[in-house]
Scaffold this motif. Structure first.
Motif, PDB file in Angstrom:
ATOM      1  N   ALA A   1       0.838  -1.193   0.000  1.00 31.35           N
ATOM      2  CA  ALA A   1       0.000   0.000   0.000  1.00 31.35           C
ATOM      3  C   ALA A   1       0.875   1.245   0.000  1.00 31.35           C
ATOM      4  N   GLU A   2       0.216   2.356  -0.245  1.00 27.84           N
ATOM      5  CA  GLU A   2       0.888   3.647  -0.172  1.00 27.84           C
ATOM      6  C   GLU A   2       0.006   4.574   0.653  1.00 27.84           C
ATOM      7  N   TRP A   3       0.579   5.187   1.690  1.00 34.75           N
ATOM      8  CA  TRP A   3      -0.160   6.097   2.557  1.00 34.75           C
ATOM      9  C   TRP A   3       0.437   7.497   2.444  1.00 34.75           C
ATOM     10  N   SER A   4      -0.420   8.500   2.579  1.00 36.11           N
ATOM     11  CA  SER A   4       0.016   9.874   2.806  1.00 36.11           C
ATOM     12  C   SER A   4      -0.312  10.215   4.249  1.00 36.11           C
ATOM     13  N   ILE A   5       0.664  10.705   4.985  1.00 34.91           N
ATOM     14  CA  ILE A   5       0.456  11.042   6.394  1.00 34.91           C
ATOM     15  C   ILE A   5       0.835  12.503   6.609  1.00 34.91           C
ATOM     16  N   GLU A   6      -0.059  13.241   7.281  1.00 33.37           N
ATOM     17  CA  GLU A   6       0.264  14.600   7.700  1.00 33.37           C
ATOM     18  C   GLU A   6       0.575  14.572   9.191  1.00 33.37           C
ATOM     19  N   TRP A   7       1.696  15.186   9.528  1.00 35.37           N
ATOM     20  CA  TRP A   7       2.170  15.212  10.908  1.00 35.37           C
ATOM     21  C   TRP A   7       2.185  16.658  11.411  1.00 35.37           C
ATOM     22  N   ILE A   8       2.126  16.794  12.730  1.00 34.73           N
ATOM     23  CA  ILE A   8       2.337  18.081  13.377  1.00 34.73           C
ATOM     24  C   ILE A   8       3.510  17.923  14.351  1.00 34.73           C
ATOM     25  N   LEU A   9       4.499  18.817  14.228  1.00 38.33           N
ATOM     26  CA  LEU A   9       5.656  18.785  15.119  1.00 38.33           C
ATOM     27  C   LEU A   9       5.411  19.708  16.300  1.00 38.33           C
ATOM     28  N   PHE A  10       5.872  19.338  17.474  1.00 39.62           N
ATOM     29  CA  PHE A  10       5.705  20.185  18.645  1.00 39.62           C
ATOM     30  C   PHE A  10       6.886  19.970  19.580  1.00 39.62           C
ATOM     31  N   GLY A  11       6.821  20.621  20.739  1.00 35.10           N
ATOM     32  CA  GLY A  11       7.957  20.610  21.642  1.00 35.10           C
ATOM     33  C   GLY A  11       9.087  21.408  20.998  1.00 35.10           C
TER      34      GLY A  11
END
Length: 624
Positions: free
Chosen positions: A203-213
């Motif tokens: 499969a192929e996924w697109s993931i959106e992340w949020i960086l913090f700290g």
């Protein structure tokens, strides 16, 4: 490069995760990668009285491979996300999808599409092998921690609840950052083995992340399924019969079972073995009993081996009686009839010479000729290029062969003296063709080097690993395709025994790390097509698209360098021209591919693809 070898202080061991690509008629017309790309080389620290100022070569390599030290911020973030994805894959395999863990993975307003399509369409079903594909939907159906738990449970169920062995791996191949927001594209491979058989999902996924700290923590905000394919098969398509076939041979028990890491500190010369490990094999009936026998090349100091096949399919070691246990560093071999007497003679490429041995018909060999080739020789193949009814020999060369430099490095040097153009090198070893001038009456062997004379000296120093002959233009003579590691590939058209490199004019160059080449009629239109094994690099796909990569390079050079990361190539022939159908037919991702071939594995009349791949550059974990 010398300092890098010293810094490594260890070995590079080949391993393989084989790939099989089935050719489906309805589509015919349509490891380990570089995870440390961008790291600079450097000298080892100075020593005093023979004592190094670093704690170990491993520590030095870690320093060289630290993206935070060389400006690759994207790879620093990717390292963080890779750890998160590794944690996720472990939980998918174990089934421990507790709320505490999932809460650490997802942002408060997390949403996801289905990770397994609701319905799958069967696109192939034969001899127990089934391949299905699903239509993906961009509709958000899962949200929050419970939504992610539901999506992952559906994934586990689709892999079979009773599977004894589960595996799930992520490979990030695309990266884009905008402030604290990061979008990654990743290949997702999951597989299970159980009593009912095997199941594998790509499969192929697109993931959106949020960086913090401080930018050292990340959570997923969205996951989108972009592509999905599933295969089901009996528990084993192929069986490993090595032990049952070779187990009775003492040389197998005492020598072959130990592998490269055992022999590297024990043999005389590690130049080729430490970097590439390229000894080859040959199959042929050497004693006329109708059964194929096996000849095995080895590194210098270890004797080559000839194994004769018994009627029950097992092998026995006939090296001593055959007279072929040479201990020179041997790269490749051929079992072919070079003197037209009806039996299989032997050609062996060693580090600096081509050994030709005559077969007496019973599997005993006598050296008939030794051809000087210059050091750095690799593969050899046989062909009657001039139509005179005897087989000629074409020899591939890799490095130009700087003996002093290689002796200091302790390994074969990639690039002449370490100085070469990665994407368009022309300073490798010189490929050679030897014409067979067999004297029929006397039976004497005579091979003459005619490379320049026949036009094969053009574009001929590109670090060649493989070559293959085929009458691609259907004019009755054999043409030649050459796969080059550090230069554009060649396609030499044979015109009455004289050759012209026409690869550039008919779109046949494939400028990538050419490892092997195979001809086959993919769409059964009567014209031969080409499959070239290269290297797929996840890190290369992430990095080479960024503006910081190769600053100052022209767009053409940047595109050429990016091409190196894409992977394998399938060129379809259409009226003596070629078009790149690799992406459309889904055959680029072969990992670090070394060898490839067309073969009709399932006897349905269509050429399938097999790809052998792999490279370990870390300490051997034993996980082979």
């Amino acid at each position: 490069m010398r300092d890098l070898y010293k810094a490594l202080g260890g070995v590079a061991v080949l391993f393989g995760v084989g790939m099989l690509v089935l050719n489906r008629p309805e589509e015919s017309g349509s490891g380990v990668d570089y995870e440390g790309a961008g790291s600079p080389g450097g000298d080892l620290p100075n020593t005093h009285l023979g004592v190094a100022t670093i704690s170990s070569p491993h520590d030095e390599w870690k320093r060289l491979d630290d993206p935070s030290a060389d400006g690759w911020e994207s790879e620093v973030v990717n390292s963080l996300l890779k750890k998160r994805l590794d944690e996720l894959s472990e939980r998918i395999v174990s089934g421990e999808l507790d709320e505490e863990f999932l809460s650490s993975m997802v942002a408060p307003k997390f949403t996801s599409t289905r990770l397994v399509p609701e319905s799958l369409e069967m696109v192939y079903d034969q001899a127990g092998l089934q391949v299905s594909r699903g239509t993906v939907s961009a509709q958000w159906v899962h949200s929050g921690v419970t939504g992610l738990a539901d999506a992952l449970k559906e994934l586990r169920v689709s892999l079979g609840a009773s599977m004894d062995q589960l595996r799930c791996e992520f490979k990030v191949v695309g990266f884009h950052r905008d402030g604290v927001r990061v979008v990654t594209r990743q290949f997702v491979e999951c597989a299970g083995v159980g009593e009912e058989g095997m199941i594998e999902q790509h499969a192929e996924w697109s993931i959106e992340w949020i960086l913090f700290g401080e930018g050292d923590e990340a959570m997923m905000t969205t996951v989108t399924l972009d592509r999905f394919e599933q295969s089901r098969a009996p528990k084993s398509l192929f069986s490993d019969c090595t032990e049952s076939v070779l187990g009775a041979c003492q040389s197998f028990q005492d020598q072959l079972l130990f592998g490269a890491t055992h022999w590297l500190p024990r043999i005389q010369d590690t130049r080729q073995m430490i970097m590439l490990g390229t000894p080859g094999t040959a199959l042929g009936d050497v004693n006329g009993d109708g059964l194929d026998d096996l000849y095995l090349c080895q590194a210098r100091g270890l004797p080559n081996r000839l194994f004769l096949q018994n009627p029950d399919g097992t092998l026995r070691d006939a090296t001593m009686e055959s007279g072929t246990g040479w201990v020179e560093s041997s790269r490749s071999a051929l079992l072919v009839d070079l003197d037209n007497d009806g039996d299989q003679d032997l050609a062996v490429t060693t580090y600096a010479r081509l050994i030709l041995a005559k077969n007496d018909g019973a599997g005993r060999f006598e050296v008939a000729a030794i051809l000087e080739t210059g050091i750095g020789a690799m593969g050899v193949n046989a062909v009657d290029y001039d139509g005179d009814a005897d087989l000629d020999l074409y020899l591939c060369h890799y490095s130009a062969g700087n003996v002093e430099y290689e002796a200091e490095a302790g390994a074969t040097v990639i690039g002449a003296g370490g100085q070469f153009v990665y994407h368009d090198a022309n300073n490798g070893g010189r490929n050679l063709i030897f014409r067979n001038d067999l004297e029929a009456e006397s039976g004497s062997w005579a091979f003459r080097e005619v490379t320049r004379e026949v036009g094969l000296d053009v574009n001929n120093k590109r670090f060649t690993l493989a070559a293959s002959w085929e009458d691609f233009d259907n004019d009755g003579d054999q043409d030649l395709y050459v796969a080059n590691d550090f230069g554009r590939n060649n396609l030499y058209r044979n015109e009455g025994g004289h050759f012209t490199d026409i690869a550039a004019t008919i779109q046949g160059e494939d400028r990538a790390s050419g490892m092997s080449v195979s001809w086959g009629d993919v769409n059964r239109d009567g014209r031969m097509d080409l499959y070239i094994a290269n290297m797929f690099s996840a890190a290369g796909n992430r990095i080479a698209k960024q503006e910081e990569f190769s600053p100052g390079s022209t767009p053409d050079v940047r595109q050429a360098l990016l091409r190196f990361a894409r992977g394998n190539t399938l060129l379809l022939q259409d009226g003596e021209r070629f078009s790149d159908a690799s992406d459309g037919l889904g055959v680029t991702m072969g990992r670090w591919a070394w060898s490839s071939m067309f073969a009709d594995i399932n006897n349905d009349g269509w050429d399938d693809l097999l790809v052998a791949n792999g490279y370990i550059t870390t300490p051997d974990t034993g996980d082979l």
